[in-house]
Structure formats: C-alpha cells, structure tokens
Design an enzyme around this catalytic site. Structure first.
Site, PDB file in Angstrom:
ATOM      1  N   ARG A   1      81.022  51.193  29.716  1.00 48.43           N
ATOM      2  CA  ARG A   1      81.138  49.997  28.870  1.00 48.43           C
ATOM      3  C   ARG A   1      81.321  50.308  27.386  1.00 48.43           C
ATOM      4  O   ARG A   1      81.585  49.419  26.585  1.00 48.43           O
ATOM      5  CB  ARG A   1      79.904  49.095  29.089  1.00 48.43           C
ATOM      6  CG  ARG A   1      79.979  48.338  30.408  1.00 48.43           C
ATOM      7  CD  ARG A   1      78.745  47.515  30.657  1.00 48.43           C
ATOM      8  NE  ARG A   1      77.608  48.340  31.054  1.00 48.43           N
ATOM      9  CZ  ARG A   1      76.347  47.915  31.069  1.00 48.43           C
ATOM     10  NH1 ARG A   1      76.069  46.675  30.704  1.00 48.43           N
ATOM     11  NH2 ARG A   1      75.376  48.718  31.449  1.00 48.43           N
TER      12      ARG A   1
ATOM     13  N   LEU B   1      68.362  62.283  30.594  1.00 50.41           N
ATOM     14  CA  LEU B   1      69.520  61.973  31.442  1.00 50.41           C
ATOM     15  C   LEU B   1      70.710  61.511  30.599  1.00 50.41           C
ATOM     16  O   LEU B   1      70.599  60.581  29.819  1.00 50.41           O
ATOM     17  CB  LEU B   1      69.162  60.889  32.454  1.00 50.41           C
ATOM     18  CG  LEU B   1      67.965  61.186  33.357  1.00 50.41           C
ATOM     19  CD1 LEU B   1      67.902  60.151  34.483  1.00 50.41           C
ATOM     20  CD2 LEU B   1      68.025  62.592  33.922  1.00 50.41           C
TER      21      LEU B   1
ATOM     22  N   ASN C   1      61.006  47.636  32.628  1.00 49.32           N
ATOM     23  CA  ASN C   1      60.938  49.098  32.606  1.00 49.32           C
ATOM     24  C   ASN C   1      61.781  49.624  31.443  1.00 49.32           C
ATOM     25  O   ASN C   1      62.999  49.479  31.432  1.00 49.32           O
ATOM     26  CB  ASN C   1      61.471  49.644  33.939  1.00 49.32           C
ATOM     27  CG  ASN C   1      61.603  51.150  33.912  1.00 49.32           C
ATOM     28  OD1 ASN C   1      60.810  51.836  33.268  1.00 49.32           O
ATOM     29  ND2 ASN C   1      62.609  51.655  34.606  1.00 49.32           N
TER      30      ASN C   1
ATOM     31  N   ALA D   1      89.836  62.980 -23.029  1.00 53.60           N
ATOM     32  CA  ALA D   1      90.432  62.142 -21.987  1.00 53.60           C
ATOM     33  C   ALA D   1      91.726  62.765 -21.475  1.00 53.60           C
ATOM     34  O   ALA D   1      92.531  63.268 -22.241  1.00 53.60           O
ATOM     35  CB  ALA D   1      90.714  60.752 -22.538  1.00 53.60           C
TER      36      ALA D   1
HETATM   37  C1  UD1 Z   1      67.831  52.139  33.982  1.00 54.09           C
HETATM   38  C2  UD1 Z   1      66.656  51.913  34.933  1.00 54.09           C
HETATM   39  C3  UD1 Z   1      66.076  50.546  34.675  1.00 54.09           C
HETATM   40  C4  UD1 Z   1      65.646  50.439  33.241  1.00 54.09           C
HETATM   41  C5  UD1 Z   1      66.816  50.739  32.302  1.00 54.09           C
HETATM   42  C6  UD1 Z   1      66.343  50.796  30.868  1.00 54.09           C
HETATM   43  C7  UD1 Z   1      67.159  53.163  36.958  1.00 54.09           C
HETATM   44  C8  UD1 Z   1      67.649  53.093  38.362  1.00 54.09           C
HETATM   45  N1  UD1 Z   1      67.118  52.008  36.311  1.00 54.09           N
HETATM   46  O1  UD1 Z   1      68.848  51.219  34.326  1.00 54.09           O
HETATM   47  O2  UD1 Z   1      64.947  50.309  35.510  1.00 54.09           O
HETATM   48  O3  UD1 Z   1      65.132  49.142  32.983  1.00 54.09           O
HETATM   49  O4  UD1 Z   1      67.409  51.998  32.637  1.00 54.09           O
HETATM   50  O5  UD1 Z   1      67.391  51.094  30.004  1.00 54.09           O
HETATM   51  O6  UD1 Z   1      66.839  54.239  36.504  1.00 54.09           O
HETATM   52  N2  UD1 Z   1      72.474  58.668  34.364  1.00 54.09           N
HETATM   53  C9  UD1 Z   1      72.755  59.930  34.838  1.00 54.09           C
HETATM   54  N3  UD1 Z   1      73.257  60.077  36.080  1.00 54.09           N
HETATM   55  C10 UD1 Z   1      73.496  59.026  36.896  1.00 54.09           C
HETATM   56  C11 UD1 Z   1      73.211  57.723  36.413  1.00 54.09           C
HETATM   57  C12 UD1 Z   1      72.697  57.582  35.124  1.00 54.09           C
HETATM   58  O7  UD1 Z   1      72.540  60.930  34.140  1.00 54.09           O
HETATM   59  O8  UD1 Z   1      73.952  59.245  38.034  1.00 54.09           O
HETATM   60  C13 UD1 Z   1      71.949  58.529  33.006  1.00 54.09           C
HETATM   61  C14 UD1 Z   1      72.878  57.747  32.109  1.00 54.09           C
HETATM   62  O9  UD1 Z   1      73.763  58.624  31.408  1.00 54.09           O
HETATM   63  C15 UD1 Z   1      71.921  57.045  31.166  1.00 54.09           C
HETATM   64  C16 UD1 Z   1      70.638  56.917  31.959  1.00 54.09           C
HETATM   65  O10 UD1 Z   1      70.745  57.793  33.046  1.00 54.09           O
HETATM   66  O11 UD1 Z   1      71.661  57.827  30.012  1.00 54.09           O
HETATM   67  C17 UD1 Z   1      70.391  55.500  32.454  1.00 54.09           C
HETATM   68  O12 UD1 Z   1      71.437  55.117  33.328  1.00 54.09           O
HETATM   69  P1  UD1 Z   1      71.971  53.626  33.328  1.00 54.09           P
HETATM   70  O13 UD1 Z   1      73.060  53.534  34.337  1.00 54.09           O
HETATM   71  O14 UD1 Z   1      72.273  53.194  31.938  1.00 54.09           O
HETATM   72  O15 UD1 Z   1      70.696  52.859  33.889  1.00 54.09           O
HETATM   73  P2  UD1 Z   1      70.359  51.314  33.720  1.00 54.09           P
HETATM   74  O16 UD1 Z   1      71.207  50.522  34.621  1.00 54.09           O
HETATM   75  O17 UD1 Z   1      70.381  50.972  32.282  1.00 54.09           O
END
Ligand code: UD1
Ligand code: CA
Length: 442
Positions: free
Chosen positions: A15, A8, A166, A375
């Site tokens: 941020r 993903l 997680n 040199a």
């Molecule tokens: C997520 C997990 C959390 C875990 C944490 C670990 C979920 C709901 N939560 O939270 O349980 O402890 O990661 O790092 O999964 N992304 C998409 N599409 C979206 C949203 C996110 O592709 O619509 C991708 C982001 O680019 C990223 C990854 O998913 O690479 C994680 O998304 P992020 O928003 O960072 O999740 P966390 O809040 O960190």
C-alpha cells in the site's frame, strides 16, 4: 537473562506503492526501521535480527551490520516470519522480543515494561482506541484473562466491537515460542499468524499478560503514505518537545524539523520553517530562521542565521549570516564573521571579523582577519580543469566587483580597486587596480 530481539520487515508494503522497501522510507530523516533498531540497542547487547524479504538487498545495504538478517521467502505471515529466526536464536534460550519494523513510534518505555514481565510465557502491548484501524482485537475470558488475538479479517461482528487492540510487540518465553511456532495452523487467509500464539498459550494455561499503553501514537504502524506523514508529525513533535524541555525556544514547532541526529544547546532560538538535519550541532544563544536549512554543520554560540542554507560548514561564535547566504562543504567562518545577502562560501576559511556584505563568491580560499570583501567579489577558482587557491592576508580591503583569478595571493593590508581583475600576486601594503590589474606600492 538472555534477550533476543526480532524485527519483522519482510512484507512488501504494497500500500506504500513504492519501489523502495517500506522499512526504508524515512521518518525525520532516518529509515523507519532505524528507530526499532535503536530501541533494541538500549535493551539488549544481542544484535537484533531483522527478518527481510522484499527488497532485501536494499535493506541490507542501508542498515548494514547493525543487525543480523534472516530471509523470509515467500512471505507467509508474521508467524512464519519469526520462524525463520529459529535456527539462529533457539540455542540462546531466555526471552524473545518480537516487533514489527514499521512501527517507529514504539517507545523504549513500552519495551521495558514488556521485558519486565519475565514470569509470563507471553506478554504483549495493547492500546484502547476508538478507531480499530484493522488491528487484531484482544479477546478476554469473562474473568478478564487474555484468551486470544482475533485478527480483523476473522473477527465476528461482536469481536469487531472490541476496542482493546494488539499494538504488535510481544515478549515470549523462548522455549514456548520455538516449540509452538512450527505448529501454528494456516489461517483462512493463507498466512501463519504470530498472534495465534496467544490462544495457544491461553489454552495451555500458560501465563499471558497484556500491558496497555495510553499513548495512542505508539500504535501508528505505517501501511500507507498517509500513515507515514502522521508518523512524521508525531516524531517531530516528540523531538521538538524534548529540545524545548532542554531549553530551546521554538516559535512554531509545527514547521520546525530537527532530525534525531542533531544536537542543540539551551537558549538556542528556532524560528518558523527551519530544518536542522544530519549531524548538526547548535550552540547556545544562537538564533536560526525563519526559512533556514542546516545540514551536518557545527554552529557556535550567539550566531544568527537568517533565511539561509548551511551544509557541512562550521561557524564559530558570534557569526551572522543572511538573508540568503549559502555555506557549502568546508566553509569555516571564524568568530565575528558577517556575511550578508547572497554570499556563497565553499571550502574556505574566513578569519575573525571578516565582513562580506553583499553577493560574493568565495571558494577554495583563506581570508585573513578583519578583511573586508566588497560587493560582487568573486574568487575565480576554476580554470576549466582544476580548482585553484586564493590566499588573502589580514586587514585587506577588496573593492567592489573584484575578480581574484586564482591561484593568487593578496598580502596583508593590500587593497584592490573597484572592478579590478587581479591576475598577479599583490604584495603587502600594495594596491591593485584595473583590468588586468596593475600593482602600485602604497
Ligand atoms: C499485525 C498483527 C495485528 C496487529 C497489527 C498492528 C498479525 C497477524 N497481525 O497486523 O494483530 O494489530 O499488526 O500493526 O501479526 N511481515 C513479514 N512477513 C510476513 C508478513 C508480515 O515480515 O510474511 C512483517 C511486515 O513487513 C510488517 C509486519 O510484519 O513489518 C506486520 O505485518 P502486517 O502485514 O503489516 O500486519 P498487520 O496486518 O498490520
Ligand atoms: Ca501493519
């Protein structure tokens, strides 16, 4: 059994405060998504699927055809992101491994441990940590069975106390995943949480298992530039440790950067503040640093590179350069060459045992064996329009401050006087002196 991998990477990475998509920010020289892609290649023959959204054009351009892409737009959460791969992967069945592309420190070992849990509907990686960092918490039933992942935003004060977190890698039974994913409810935050599938599986009495890693570093996901730096430090440490275990000496690993694409040999010695990047190869017994940068170069054995910059160059064995030498693209130094301070070489071959002790520039030249470059010698290779070649024979003595106005050839055993400006070819065994230089037969 068929194993698909989904990574993903569609989130904005707000941020990071960057115009570059988060997953393209580099860790030890490689885009962070590259690490997960590499791991995926080790565990399955199937091309991994990258879910992209923000900056998708840029991501495709950098990562190319090593993965398949699906677009998630708008970004409605991690569950919604995985759902976008359903049409592409559903028919393959088997197992589906999902992880986040912003977690480059996940290890192959953890992936393999999850994959081994084939008999479970869902297996996930967890970590026990004092600092929960906003991670999802693992809620368990009194008998210890996994019940749910509770996202930080939804957690009750008691759930917030849970220290089993997680990490964000999951191995799913494909049929369960593709059947249940479209039914996920919208979370109070307006997203579809992939993590809600844990509660779904548990409520259906499916087998759910949490595999715990005791390497806290694995859980460093990158959300900010501070995390980026933390991750860089850990990755450097891992790479450096691997080379030390393979017989490389590092005086100060903390200031040593070896990119994953570089290859070192046993008994190489790396002194502080040294960076070895790109497709560089270093031979055994070679001493590098301090304060040295080497990119995309082939360095032989028993060389010394002291406070220098080497880019797209070749050094054979027993070559010594520096301090403050600069080898540029196409520099090739044969066995035994010595280059002292402020020597610059570009697109040139220096034959065996050539000596060039002090501040000289050699560009577009071929220099024969045992020649001494005095040199201040300069190959005047550029006439304002094009680059011209300088050919110097074996056993030549080039006097200090000689200008070699290319195109030009100096024969074997020829000599030039100090300060001469050589504009005409110098035959074998001849001497060139003056401005412009006149030729005398020895
Ligand atoms: C997520 C997990 C959390 C875990 C944490 C670990 C979920 C709901 N939560 O939270 O349980 O402890 O990661 O790092 O999964 N992304 C998409 N599409 C979206 C949203 C996110 O592709 O619509 C991708 C982001 O680019 C990223 C990854 O998913 O690479 C994680 O998304 P992020 O928003 O960072 O999740 P966390 O809040 O960190
Ligand atoms: Ca994250």
């Amino acid at each position: 059994m068929n194993l698909s991998v989904i990574l993903l990477a569609a989130g904005q990475g707000t941020r990071m405060k960057s115009s570059l998509p988060k997953v393209l920010h580099r860790i030890c020289g490689q885009p962070m998504a590259q690490y997960a892609l590499n791991t995926a290649r080790h565990i399955t023959d199937q091309k991994p699927v990258l879910v992209i959204g923000h900056g998708s054009e840029q991501v495709r351009e950098v990562l190319g055809d090593q993965c398949d892409y699906v677009i998630q737009s708008p970004q409605l959460g991690t569950g919604h992101a995985v759902l976008q791969a359903r049409d592409l992967l559903r028919a393959r069945g088997g197992r589906v491994l999902v992880c986040y592309a912003d977690m480059p420190l996940l290890t192959l070992d953890s992936f393999q441990r999850l994959i081994a849990q084939r008999d479970n509907t869902l297996a996930m990686l967890t970590v026990i940590a004092h600092d929960p960092r906003g991670f999802g918490r693992i809620a368990r039933q009194p008998n210890g069975d996994v019940q749910a992942i509770v996202e930080d935003a939804q957690a009750t004060p008691e759930q917030k106390m849970i220290r089993e977190l997680n990490v964000g890698v999951y191995s799913f039974d494909a049929e369960f995943l593709w059947n249940e994913l479209p039914k996920l409810p919208l979370s109070p935050k307006g997203e579809y949480y992939l993590t809600d599938l844990v509660a779904v599986a548990a409520s259906q009495h499916k087998r759910v298992v949490a595999i715990t890693t005791d390497d806290l570093d694995e859980a460093i996901g990158i959300n900010t530039r501070v995390h980026l730096a933390e991750c860089e430090t850990v990755m450097r440490k891992r790479i450096n440790r691997r080379w030390m275990e393979a017989g490389v000496t590092m005086i100060d690993p903390a200031t040593t950067l070896i990119e994953p694409s570089a290859v070192l040999s046993a008994d190489a010695v790396i002194l502080p503040n040294t960076q070895i990047v790109g497709r560089t190869v270093i031979g055994g017994g070679t001493v590098i640093g301090p304060n040295t940068y080497i990119a995309d170069s082939k360095i032989g054995s028993h060389c010394k590179i002291f406070s220098s910059v080497v880019e797209e160059a070749t050094m054979e064995d027993h070559v010594e350069i520096g301090p403050y030498a600069h080898l540029r693209k196409g520099a090739h130094l044969a066995n035994g060459v010595h280059l002292g301070n402020f020597g610059e070489v570009k697109n040139s071959y220096l034959g065996p045992d050539v000596k060039m002790g002090h501040f000289s520039y050699i560009g577009d030249a071929k220099i024969g064996a045992n020649t001494n470059i005095g040199a201040g010698t300069i190959t005047c290779n550029y006439d304002g329009e094009k680059k011209n070649e300088t050919i110097v024979g074996d056993d030549v003595f080039i006097g200090s401050d000689t200008m070699l106005v290319a195109p030009i050839t100096l024969g074997n055993r020829s000599r030039t006087g100090a300060g001469s400006v050589v504009t005409k070819n110098v035959p074998d065994d001849s001497l060139a002196v003056g401005v412009p230089a006149r030729i005398r037969k020895k």
